[in-house]
Write a protein that holds these residues in place. Structure first.
Motif, PDB file in Angstrom:
ATOM      1  N   HIS A  16       0.821  -1.204   0.000  1.00 41.33           N
ATOM      2  CA  HIS A  16       0.000   0.000   0.000  1.00 41.33           C
ATOM      3  C   HIS A  16       0.857   1.258   0.000  1.00 41.33           C
ATOM      4  CE1 HIS A  16      -3.764  -2.189   0.819  1.00 41.33           C
ATOM      5  NE2 HIS A  16      -2.991  -2.990   1.508  1.00 41.33           N
ATOM      6  N   GLN A  17       0.285   2.302  -0.617  1.00 37.61           N
ATOM      7  CA  GLN A  17       0.932   3.606  -0.587  1.00 37.61           C
ATOM      8  C   GLN A  17       0.698   4.208   0.798  1.00 37.61           C
ATOM      9  OE1 GLN A  17      -0.312   6.035  -3.944  1.00 37.61           O
ATOM     10  NE2 GLN A  17      -0.974   4.181  -5.040  1.00 37.61           N
ATOM     11  N   LEU A  18       1.757   4.654   1.437  1.00 39.12           N
ATOM     12  CA  LEU A  18       1.620   5.104   2.824  1.00 39.12           C
ATOM     13  C   LEU A  18       1.159   6.561   2.932  1.00 39.12           C
ATOM     14  CD1 LEU A  18       4.729   3.380   4.387  1.00 39.12           C
ATOM     15  CD2 LEU A  18       2.393   2.565   4.182  1.00 39.12           C
ATOM     16  N   LYS A  19       1.786   7.476   2.200  1.00 43.37           N
ATOM     17  CA  LYS A  19       1.387   8.878   2.192  1.00 43.37           C
ATOM     18  C   LYS A  19       1.192   9.434   3.600  1.00 43.37           C
ATOM     19  CE  LYS A  19      -0.884   8.504  -2.309  1.00 43.37           C
ATOM     20  NZ  LYS A  19      -2.133   8.705  -3.081  1.00 43.37           N
ATOM     21  N   ASN A  20       2.169   9.195   4.450  1.00 42.32           N
ATOM     22  CA  ASN A  20       2.132   9.714   5.825  1.00 42.32           C
ATOM     23  C   ASN A  20       0.980   9.175   6.656  1.00 42.32           C
ATOM     24  OD1 ASN A  20       4.423  11.403   5.382  1.00 42.32           O
ATOM     25  ND2 ASN A  20       3.106  12.875   4.332  1.00 42.32           N
ATOM     26  N   ASP A  21       0.509   7.982   6.320  1.00 38.92           N
ATOM     27  CA  ASP A  21      -0.556   7.358   7.099  1.00 38.92           C
ATOM     28  C   ASP A  21      -0.015   6.866   8.439  1.00 38.92           C
ATOM     29  OD1 ASP A  21      -2.202   7.812   5.007  1.00 38.92           O
ATOM     30  OD2 ASP A  21      -2.384   5.725   4.370  1.00 38.92           O
ATOM     31  N   TYR A  22      -0.947   6.512   9.298  1.00 44.26           N
ATOM     32  CA  TYR A  22      -0.604   5.950  10.607  1.00 44.26           C
ATOM     33  C   TYR A  22      -1.232   4.563  10.718  1.00 44.26           C
ATOM     34  CZ  TYR A  22       0.913  10.614  11.966  1.00 44.26           C
ATOM     35  OH  TYR A  22       1.567  11.818  12.036  1.00 44.26           O
ATOM     36  N   PHE A  23      -0.648   3.756  11.595  1.00 47.96           N
ATOM     37  CA  PHE A  23      -1.138   2.398  11.794  1.00 47.96           C
ATOM     38  C   PHE A  23      -1.208   2.100  13.285  1.00 47.96           C
ATOM     39  CE2 PHE A  23       1.300   2.735   7.935  1.00 47.96           C
ATOM     40  CZ  PHE A  23       0.472   2.176   6.984  1.00 47.96           C
ATOM     41  N   TYR A  24      -2.157   1.292  13.670  1.00 48.71           N
ATOM     42  CA  TYR A  24      -2.113   0.752  15.030  1.00 48.71           C
ATOM     43  C   TYR A  24      -2.253  -0.762  14.942  1.00 48.71           C
ATOM     44  CZ  TYR A  24      -7.302   0.727  15.098  1.00 48.71           C
ATOM     45  OH  TYR A  24      -8.631   0.523  14.823  1.00 48.71           O
ATOM     46  N   LEU A  25      -1.501  -1.425  15.781  1.00 46.99           N
ATOM     47  CA  LEU A  25      -1.382  -2.875  15.699  1.00 46.99           C
ATOM     48  C   LEU A  25      -2.432  -3.561  16.566  1.00 46.99           C
ATOM     49  CD1 LEU A  25       2.497  -3.319  15.797  1.00 46.99           C
ATOM     50  CD2 LEU A  25       0.987  -3.182  13.816  1.00 46.99           C
ATOM     51  N   LEU A  26      -2.999  -4.621  16.027  1.00 49.75           N
ATOM     52  CA  LEU A  26      -4.003  -5.418  16.719  1.00 49.75           C
ATOM     53  C   LEU A  26      -3.494  -6.835  16.920  1.00 49.75           C
ATOM     54  CD1 LEU A  26      -7.162  -4.484  14.624  1.00 49.75           C
ATOM     55  CD2 LEU A  26      -6.502  -3.512  16.819  1.00 49.75           C
ATOM     56  N   ASN A  27      -3.829  -7.426  18.032  1.00 49.24           N
ATOM     57  CA  ASN A  27      -3.578  -8.853  18.192  1.00 49.24           C
ATOM     58  C   ASN A  27      -4.468  -9.636  17.242  1.00 49.24           C
ATOM     59  OD1 ASN A  27      -1.674  -8.590  20.278  1.00 49.24           O
ATOM     60  ND2 ASN A  27      -3.286  -8.428  21.814  1.00 49.24           N
ATOM     61  N   GLN A  28      -4.006 -10.782  16.827  1.00 49.54           N
ATOM     62  CA  GLN A  28      -4.813 -11.629  15.953  1.00 49.54           C
ATOM     63  C   GLN A  28      -6.120 -12.003  16.639  1.00 49.54           C
ATOM     64  OE1 GLN A  28      -4.426 -12.522  12.869  1.00 49.54           O
ATOM     65  NE2 GLN A  28      -2.317 -11.887  12.450  1.00 49.54           N
ATOM     66  N   GLN A  29      -7.197 -11.909  15.884  1.00 47.92           N
ATOM     67  CA  GLN A  29      -8.509 -12.267  16.407  1.00 47.92           C
ATOM     68  C   GLN A  29      -8.749 -13.772  16.249  1.00 47.92           C
ATOM     69  OE1 GLN A  29     -10.563  -9.709  17.840  1.00 47.92           O
ATOM     70  NE2 GLN A  29      -8.501  -8.865  17.683  1.00 47.92           N
ATOM     71  N   PRO A  30      -9.660 -14.349  17.045  1.00 48.14           N
ATOM     72  CA  PRO A  30      -9.995 -15.768  16.865  1.00 48.14           C
ATOM     73  C   PRO A  30     -10.512 -16.006  15.450  1.00 48.14           C
ATOM     74  CG  PRO A  30     -10.929 -14.926  18.907  1.00 48.14           C
ATOM     75  CD  PRO A  30     -10.401 -13.736  18.164  1.00 48.14           C
ATOM     76  N   LYS A  31     -10.214 -17.155  14.881  1.00 47.88           N
ATOM     77  CA  LYS A  31     -10.663 -17.487  13.529  1.00 47.88           C
ATOM     78  C   LYS A  31     -12.183 -17.639  13.506  1.00 47.88           C
ATOM     79  CE  LYS A  31      -6.481 -19.908  12.004  1.00 47.88           C
ATOM     80  NZ  LYS A  31      -5.927 -21.188  11.495  1.00 47.88           N
ATOM     81  N   ASP A  32     -12.794 -17.105  12.465  1.00 49.62           N
ATOM     82  CA  ASP A  32     -14.237 -17.282  12.313  1.00 49.62           C
ATOM     83  C   ASP A  32     -14.571 -18.750  12.057  1.00 49.62           C
ATOM     84  OD1 ASP A  32     -14.888 -14.622  12.659  1.00 49.62           O
ATOM     85  OD2 ASP A  32     -14.677 -14.149  10.534  1.00 49.62           O
ATOM     86  N   PHE A  33     -13.722 -19.398  11.273  1.00 47.57           N
ATOM     87  CA  PHE A  33     -13.956 -20.804  10.932  1.00 47.57           C
ATOM     88  C   PHE A  33     -12.631 -21.558  10.913  1.00 47.57           C
ATOM     89  CE2 PHE A  33     -17.131 -18.237   8.725  1.00 47.57           C
ATOM     90  CZ  PHE A  33     -18.311 -18.812   9.178  1.00 47.57           C
ATOM     91  N   VAL A  34     -12.668 -22.805  11.310  1.00 45.55           N
ATOM     92  CA  VAL A  34     -11.552 -23.722  11.141  1.00 45.55           C
ATOM     93  C   VAL A  34     -11.892 -24.701  10.028  1.00 45.55           C
ATOM     94  CG1 VAL A  34     -10.154 -25.518  12.227  1.00 45.55           C
ATOM     95  CG2 VAL A  34     -10.801 -23.485  13.533  1.00 45.55           C
ATOM     96  N   SER A  35     -13.137 -25.127  10.010  1.00 45.38           N
ATOM     97  CA  SER A  35     -13.621 -26.066   9.005  1.00 45.38           C
ATOM     98  C   SER A  35     -14.106 -25.327   7.761  1.00 45.38           C
ATOM     99  CB  SER A  35     -14.772 -26.904   9.583  1.00 45.38           C
ATOM    100  OG  SER A  35     -15.472 -27.565   8.557  1.00 45.38           O
ATOM    101  N   VAL A  36     -13.596 -25.715   6.590  1.00 46.66           N
ATOM    102  CA  VAL A  36     -14.048 -25.128   5.328  1.00 46.66           C
ATOM    103  C   VAL A  36     -15.523 -25.424   5.106  1.00 46.66           C
ATOM    104  CG1 VAL A  36     -13.762 -25.181   2.828  1.00 46.66           C
ATOM    105  CG2 VAL A  36     -11.750 -25.261   4.304  1.00 46.66           C
TER     106      VAL A  36
END
Length: 238
Positions: free
Chosen positions: A196-216
């Motif tokens: 992605h083009q950053l253009k002076n953007d900011y980011f905040y980090l998130l912990n990984q969320q629980p998976k919505d699904f394990v089984s396809v």
């Protein structure tokens, strides 16, 4: 300061204002708006912060039923709407932003003629209607309160690379100063910056969320039910 939200639609502004003014309770808001299913977990804190600090909250998005019908029948659907309902969508609902269609169809692995034919292009028109409506809502709020700062909340696709809603807003107000803050999962920031083009953007980090699904299999069942529900609602466009 003004809070603007994708998660509320223009026709829900009245009920949202009633809640902010303590004239109805949260359950009434959730059921009658109605709010998104993830209201309490995802964006309730922002609404409550705004309520406590007497901040206006803009229901910025276009109504879902109109967007759904654009996705089914295309831009001509707006011509069928009565004047009052037509005002719930941006006056210039389908103006594009350079590079946005490439990104939209690229996510689907599609290019070329798909952009001008098929149901997928109508889906893109629906996307544009959302972006242009949110941008118009923000711009209207700034016209009414020119010294205010607007904090707008939307899904990251609407603002990544300064396309989507951001690009539409800059078209309406070229002098506006926009900063994009994007949530990125821990460990994925380096890859995100490469794509992605950053253009002076900011980011905040998130912990990984629980998976919505394990089984396809379970995922397919859930998606089938979701699409069936959308198809049923889309029948109202006919």
């Amino acid at each position: 300061m003004i809070l603007s939200m994708e998660q509320f639609e223009r026709d829900q502004q009245e009920i949202l204002d009633l809640y902010l003014d303590n004239k109805i309770g949260e359950r009434h808001l959730i059921t009658k708006a109605p709010t998104w299913n993830n209201y309490k977990a995802s964006y309730r804190p922002l609404v409550e912060y705004a309520k406590q600090h007497k901040m206006p909250v803009i229901a910025a998005n276009a109504p879902g039923d109109i967007i759904r019908c654009i996705g089914k029948t295309g831009s001509k659907y707006l011509d069928k709407l009565p004047a009052k309902k037509r005002q719930l969508v941006a006056a210039e609902a389908f103006i594009d932003v350079d590079g946005y269609s490439d990104k939209f169809f690229g996510v689907m692995g599609l290019t070329g003629h798909v952009k001008t034919t098929s149901r997928l292009y109508q889906s893109y028109q629906a996307q544009l209607a959302r972006d242009n409506t949110m941008a118009e809502s923000i711009n209207q709020a700034l016209k009414q309160s020119p010294n205010a700062q607007v904090i707008h909340l939307n899904g990251s696709f609407h603002s990544a690379d300064h396309l989507g809603t951001v690009g539409a807003l800059k078209r309406l107000n070229p002098a506006i100063n926009v900063v994009v803050i994007t949530p990125v999962h821990t460990g994925q920031l380096v890859d995100y910056k490469k794509k992605h083009q950053l253009k002076n953007d900011y980011f905040y980090l998130l912990n990984q969320q629980p998976k919505d699904f394990v089984s396809v299999k379970n995922m397919k069942v859930a998606h089938k039910a979701m699409f069936a529900k959308s198809a049923e609602k889309a029948k109202l466009c006919e």
